[in-house]
Design a protein around this motif. Structure first.
Motif, PDB file in Angstrom:
ATOM      1  N   ASN A 195       9.598   6.415  -6.475  1.00 37.69           N
ATOM      2  CA  ASN A 195       9.162   7.143  -7.712  1.00 37.69           C
ATOM      3  C   ASN A 195       7.861   8.021  -7.195  1.00 37.69           C
ATOM      4  O   ASN A 195       6.829   8.352  -7.696  1.00 37.69           O
ATOM      5  CB  ASN A 195       8.175   6.088  -8.469  1.00 37.69           C
ATOM      6  CG  ASN A 195       9.184   5.242  -9.359  1.00 37.69           C
ATOM      7  OD1 ASN A 195       9.475   5.577 -10.474  1.00 37.69           O
ATOM      8  ND2 ASN A 195       9.515   4.289  -8.826  1.00 37.69           N
ATOM      9  N   ASN A 196       7.851   8.555  -5.712  1.00 41.51           N
ATOM     10  CA  ASN A 196       7.059   9.514  -5.197  1.00 41.51           C
ATOM     11  C   ASN A 196       5.619   9.215  -5.247  1.00 41.51           C
ATOM     12  O   ASN A 196       4.633   9.912  -5.122  1.00 41.51           O
ATOM     13  CB  ASN A 196       7.145  10.989  -5.964  1.00 41.51           C
ATOM     14  CG  ASN A 196       8.626  11.376  -5.761  1.00 41.51           C
ATOM     15  OD1 ASN A 196       9.214  11.419  -4.743  1.00 41.51           O
ATOM     16  ND2 ASN A 196       9.097  11.838  -7.013  1.00 41.51           N
ATOM     17  N   ILE A 197       5.239   7.840  -4.729  1.00 45.75           N
ATOM     18  CA  ILE A 197       4.169   7.560  -4.669  1.00 45.75           C
ATOM     19  C   ILE A 197       3.962   6.851  -3.172  1.00 45.75           C
ATOM     20  O   ILE A 197       4.701   5.928  -2.896  1.00 45.75           O
ATOM     21  CB  ILE A 197       3.870   6.146  -5.400  1.00 45.75           C
ATOM     22  CG1 ILE A 197       3.843   6.623  -7.010  1.00 45.75           C
ATOM     23  CG2 ILE A 197       2.296   5.526  -5.294  1.00 45.75           C
ATOM     24  CD1 ILE A 197       3.372   5.545  -8.195  1.00 45.75           C
ATOM     25  N   LYS A 198       3.048   7.285  -2.530  1.00 46.34           N
ATOM     26  CA  LYS A 198       2.906   7.059  -1.131  1.00 46.34           C
ATOM     27  C   LYS A 198       2.068   5.528  -0.777  1.00 46.34           C
ATOM     28  O   LYS A 198       1.319   5.318  -1.732  1.00 46.34           O
ATOM     29  CB  LYS A 198       1.947   8.217  -0.388  1.00 46.34           C
ATOM     30  CG  LYS A 198       2.341   9.420  -0.263  1.00 46.34           C
ATOM     31  CD  LYS A 198       1.680  10.254   0.348  1.00 46.34           C
ATOM     32  CE  LYS A 198       2.317  11.688   0.634  1.00 46.34           C
ATOM     33  NZ  LYS A 198       1.293  12.508   1.343  1.00 46.34           N
ATOM     34  N   SER A 199       2.808   4.743  -0.128  1.00 48.98           N
ATOM     35  CA  SER A 199       1.978   3.566   0.242  1.00 48.98           C
ATOM     36  C   SER A 199       2.474   3.093   1.555  1.00 48.98           C
ATOM     37  O   SER A 199       3.322   3.744   2.166  1.00 48.98           O
ATOM     38  CB  SER A 199       2.715   2.492  -0.808  1.00 48.98           C
ATOM     39  OG  SER A 199       3.828   2.234  -0.768  1.00 48.98           O
ATOM     40  N   GLY A 200       1.873   2.288   2.294  1.00 49.10           N
ATOM     41  CA  GLY A 200       2.046   1.779   3.416  1.00 49.10           C
ATOM     42  C   GLY A 200       1.756   0.202   3.582  1.00 49.10           C
ATOM     43  O   GLY A 200       1.006  -0.247   2.972  1.00 49.10           O
ATOM     44  N   LEU A 201       2.706  -0.356   4.498  1.00 50.61           N
ATOM     45  CA  LEU A 201       2.732  -1.885   4.510  1.00 50.61           C
ATOM     46  C   LEU A 201       1.715  -2.046   5.760  1.00 50.61           C
ATOM     47  O   LEU A 201       1.985  -1.493   6.780  1.00 50.61           O
ATOM     48  CB  LEU A 201       4.223  -2.251   5.150  1.00 50.61           C
ATOM     49  CG  LEU A 201       4.612  -3.736   5.068  1.00 50.61           C
ATOM     50  CD1 LEU A 201       4.144  -4.421   3.747  1.00 50.61           C
ATOM     51  CD2 LEU A 201       5.698  -4.017   5.508  1.00 50.61           C
ATOM     52  N   VAL A 202       0.866  -2.898   5.315  1.00 53.82           N
ATOM     53  CA  VAL A 202      -0.421  -3.152   6.365  1.00 53.82           C
ATOM     54  C   VAL A 202      -0.577  -4.750   6.269  1.00 53.82           C
ATOM     55  O   VAL A 202      -0.396  -5.373   5.409  1.00 53.82           O
ATOM     56  CB  VAL A 202      -1.814  -2.405   5.593  1.00 53.82           C
ATOM     57  CG1 VAL A 202      -1.575  -0.996   5.898  1.00 53.82           C
ATOM     58  CG2 VAL A 202      -2.176  -3.054   4.198  1.00 53.82           C
ATOM     59  N   ARG A 203      -1.301  -5.068   7.534  1.00 57.60           N
ATOM     60  CA  ARG A 203      -1.872  -6.410   7.432  1.00 57.60           C
ATOM     61  C   ARG A 203      -2.877  -6.651   6.703  1.00 57.60           C
ATOM     62  O   ARG A 203      -3.701  -5.704   6.510  1.00 57.60           O
ATOM     63  CB  ARG A 203      -2.379  -6.890   8.988  1.00 57.60           C
ATOM     64  CG  ARG A 203      -1.318  -6.678   9.933  1.00 57.60           C
ATOM     65  CD  ARG A 203      -0.094  -7.852   9.934  1.00 57.60           C
ATOM     66  NE  ARG A 203      -0.779  -8.884  10.350  1.00 57.60           N
ATOM     67  CZ  ARG A 203      -0.183 -10.261  10.305  1.00 57.60           C
ATOM     68  NH1 ARG A 203       0.891 -10.406   9.598  1.00 57.60           N
ATOM     69  NH2 ARG A 203      -0.857 -11.478  10.318  1.00 57.60           N
ATOM     70  N   THR A 204      -3.072  -7.488   5.663  1.00 58.75           N
ATOM     71  CA  THR A 204      -4.023  -7.950   5.036  1.00 58.75           C
ATOM     72  C   THR A 204      -5.335  -8.198   5.545  1.00 58.75           C
ATOM     73  O   THR A 204      -5.148  -9.252   6.561  1.00 58.75           O
ATOM     74  CB  THR A 204      -3.796  -9.065   3.893  1.00 58.75           C
ATOM     75  OG1 THR A 204      -2.484  -8.953   3.305  1.00 58.75           O
ATOM     76  CG2 THR A 204      -4.778  -9.410   3.184  1.00 58.75           C
ATOM     77  N   PRO A 205      -6.577  -7.834   5.492  1.00 60.07           N
ATOM     78  CA  PRO A 205      -7.577  -8.162   6.096  1.00 60.07           C
ATOM     79  C   PRO A 205      -8.063  -9.769   5.942  1.00 60.07           C
ATOM     80  O   PRO A 205      -7.456 -10.453   5.014  1.00 60.07           O
ATOM     81  CB  PRO A 205      -8.722  -7.497   5.570  1.00 60.07           C
ATOM     82  CG  PRO A 205      -8.217  -6.451   4.858  1.00 60.07           C
ATOM     83  CD  PRO A 205      -6.630  -6.697   4.421  1.00 60.07           C
ATOM     84  N   ILE A 206      -8.258 -10.275   7.014  1.00 63.62           N
ATOM     85  CA  ILE A 206      -8.469 -11.623   7.286  1.00 63.62           C
ATOM     86  C   ILE A 206      -9.299 -12.383   6.243  1.00 63.62           C
ATOM     87  O   ILE A 206      -8.856 -13.558   5.636  1.00 63.62           O
ATOM     88  CB  ILE A 206      -8.894 -12.168   8.681  1.00 63.62           C
ATOM     89  CG1 ILE A 206      -9.014 -13.698   8.757  1.00 63.62           C
ATOM     90  CG2 ILE A 206     -10.425 -11.713   8.600  1.00 63.62           C
ATOM     91  CD1 ILE A 206      -7.334 -13.983   9.174  1.00 63.62           C
ATOM     92  N   HIS A 207     -10.170 -11.691   5.713  1.00 63.55           N
ATOM     93  CA  HIS A 207     -11.251 -12.363   4.358  1.00 63.55           C
ATOM     94  C   HIS A 207     -10.534 -12.333   3.134  1.00 63.55           C
ATOM     95  O   HIS A 207     -10.652 -12.861   2.201  1.00 63.55           O
ATOM     96  CB  HIS A 207     -12.617 -11.672   4.627  1.00 63.55           C
ATOM     97  CG  HIS A 207     -12.286 -10.262   3.942  1.00 63.55           C
ATOM     98  ND1 HIS A 207     -12.020  -9.177   4.806  1.00 63.55           N
ATOM     99  CD2 HIS A 207     -12.690  -9.533   2.757  1.00 63.55           C
ATOM    100  CE1 HIS A 207     -12.021  -8.060   4.120  1.00 63.55           C
ATOM    101  NE2 HIS A 207     -12.542  -8.416   2.707  1.00 63.55           N
TER     102      HIS A 207
END
Length: 75
Positions: A24-36
């Motif tokens: 759907n032409n939306i940029k996103s990135g898979l990231v590690r969730t911040p620990i908190h």
């Protein structure tokens, strides 16, 4: 700061969501969730630098459950 992190119950759901957003032409990135924030997540989230509301609508309309959103300054 905006709500720009979408948290999921599994890395598989995060990856499926990333692929849906890409189609759907939306940029996103898979990231590690911040620990908190990791208590709400599997450990991976999607970072969406743009319109998160549109991204959430697409994800939810495809039957994917979101565990929450969060605002982050940087990753």
């Amino acid at each position: 700061m905006e709500n720009n992190l979408i948290m999921f119950g599994s890395v598989t759901l995060a990856m499926k969501s990333r692929n849906l957003l890409l189609k759907n032409n939306i940029k996103s990135g898979l990231v590690r969730t911040p620990i908190h924030l990791n208590k709400k997540s599997c450990g991976y989230s999607l970072y969406v630098p743009g319109n998160i509301e549109k991204a959430l609508k697409i994800i939810r309309s495809n039957g994917i459950t979101v565990n929450g959103t969060a605002a982050v300054d940087n990753l």
